[in-house]
Design an enzyme around this catalytic site. Structure first.
Site, short mmCIF file in Angstrom:
data_model
loop_
_atom_site.label_atom_id
_atom_site.label_comp_id
_atom_site.label_asym_id
_atom_site.label_seq_id
_atom_site.Cartn_x
_atom_site.Cartn_y
_atom_site.Cartn_z
N THR A 165 0.16 -3.35 -6.93
CA THR A 165 0.29 -4.69 -7.50
C THR A 165 -0.10 -4.72 -8.97
O THR A 165 -0.94 -3.94 -9.40
CB THR A 165 -0.68 -5.58 -6.68
OG1 THR A 165 -0.30 -5.51 -5.32
CG2 THR A 165 -0.73 -7.00 -7.16
N VAL A 194 3.32 -10.05 4.57
CA VAL A 194 2.80 -10.52 3.28
C VAL A 194 1.36 -10.06 3.15
O VAL A 194 0.58 -10.18 4.11
CB VAL A 194 2.89 -12.05 3.17
CG1 VAL A 194 2.27 -12.53 1.86
CG2 VAL A 194 4.34 -12.52 3.27
N GLY A 195 0.99 -9.54 1.98
CA GLY A 195 -0.38 -9.08 1.75
C GLY A 195 -1.22 -10.13 1.06
O GLY A 195 -0.96 -11.34 1.15
N THR A 216 -5.87 -5.98 -6.50
CA THR A 216 -4.82 -5.01 -6.19
C THR A 216 -5.34 -4.07 -5.11
O THR A 216 -6.54 -3.84 -5.01
CB THR A 216 -4.44 -4.20 -7.45
OG1 THR A 216 -3.70 -3.03 -7.04
CG2 THR A 216 -5.63 -3.74 -8.26
N GLY A 217 -4.42 -3.55 -4.32
CA GLY A 217 -4.82 -2.61 -3.29
C GLY A 217 -4.30 -3.01 -1.92
O GLY A 217 -3.31 -3.73 -1.81
N GLY A 219 -3.69 -4.98 0.93
CA GLY A 219 -3.77 -6.43 1.03
C GLY A 219 -4.52 -6.95 2.23
O GLY A 219 -5.24 -7.95 2.14
N1 GLY Z 1 -1.87 -5.82 -2.66
C1 GLY Z 1 -0.52 -5.95 -2.33
C2 GLY Z 1 -0.21 -5.92 -0.91
O1 GLY Z 1 -1.00 -5.48 -0.09
O2 GLY Z 1 0.88 -6.33 -0.55
#
Ligand code: GLY
Length: 302
Positions: A165, A194-195, A216-217, A219
């Protein structure tokens, strides 16, 4: 004094062309900083920075997104406005180049906060964003990888790819704090997954009185601890760096292998970044206008 920090995703970044990755995050931070330097708003700054990263093929957002298990790009984005606890979010967007621009439309042009799927793409069209074929979001490298895996009958998601991300957080001269986060999601995710990215308080958060953050990472792990809100809450008593580190370490202490990264700015303009992964490319511009970047957090913002 204005400042901005951007990230290009927490992950392994194994075998990455680090010079090209750092040039990408620097380009994004510079784009945001030019807005702030000209007296522009934190919103315009984080949008400018995030669009650079969405348009860049090395980052997992916009053009550069990972495809899902069906070979399609589904993008999520979140824009958080620290002035009034407002946000615009989109999830499962498939037909526009810049999901963060649609998140801004949700925030500024509708009385709602969150749009998903076909309805989100329709909102984009209604507000004049260009509608593009989904395949235009897939880089030649990602296209080839998908077909290679498909031909070999692989069904397990790819792991350890190590990009992620993108996001940006800015404080402007009017002391407004805005955070932007945008993603193509995890590689080979099931359709509809969806994260954290578009989830308010998880993928992003902003409060002009305290600070703003972008995550970020992995989710699922980030959502489970409201990582971004948690870090901003710590800014009541700690500077951005300590607050962000505390939030990531709390996540790591309770959830194994969190694969998380976080950036932010506090209301005094102090910057923060921390990650549990091998790398997280970041770039930042301090109030003095100095642009810096790092592939890994080094403990120094100058
Ligand atoms: N951090 C983005 C996701 O896990 O979709």
């Amino acid at each position: 004094m204005p400042s901005i920090i951007v990230h290009g995703g927490a992950g392994q970044w194994a075998n990455a062309d680090e010079a090209a990755v750092l040039a990408g995050v620097e380009q994004a931070a510079r784009a945001g900083w030019e807005v702030l330097r000209a007296g522009g708003t934190a919103t315009d700054a984080v949008i400018a920075a995030t669009v650079v990263l969405e348009d860049h093929p090395l980052f997992d957002a916009g053009y550069g997104s990972f495809v899902n298990a069906e070979g399609e790009v589904e993008m999520d984005a979140l824009l958080c406005d620290g002035a009034n606890f407002n946000f615009g979010a989109v999830a499962g967007v498939r037909r526009i180049a810049n999901a963060i621009q649609l998140a801004r439309i949700v925030l500024e042009k509708t009385p709602h906060c969150f749009f998903v799927g076909d309805g989100a793409d329709a909102l984009a069209a209604a507000h004049g964003l260009e509608i593009i074929p989904n395949i235009n979001l897939v880089t030649p490298k990602e296209y080839a990888l998908f077909h290679e895996r498909w031909a070999a009958g692989h069904t397990a998601p790819r792991t350890g790819l190590g990009t992620g991300t993108v996001g940006a957080v800015a404080l402007d001269a009017q002391q407004r704090i805005v955070s932007a986060t945008s993603t193509g999601g995890t590689p080979d995710k099931p359709k509809g997954r969806v994260g954290d990215c578009p989830i308010y308080g998880s993928g992003g958060y902003a409060d002009d009185h305290l600070g703003g953050t972008s995550a970020t990472g992995q989710g699922e792990n980030i959502m489970r601890t409201f990582l971004c809100k948690n870090a901003v809450d710590h800014m009541q008593t700690a500077a951005a760096q300590a607050a962000i580190r505390q939030a990531v370490e709390t996540l790591a202490a309770r959830i194994p292998n969190p694969e998380a990264g976080l950036i932010g700015v506090d209301a005094q303009g102090r910057l923060g970044a921390y990650h549990s992964t091998a790398a997280m490319p970041i770039a930042w511009v301090t109030a003095e206008g100095t642009l810096s970047s790092a592939m890994r957090y080094t403990g120094q913002f100058g």
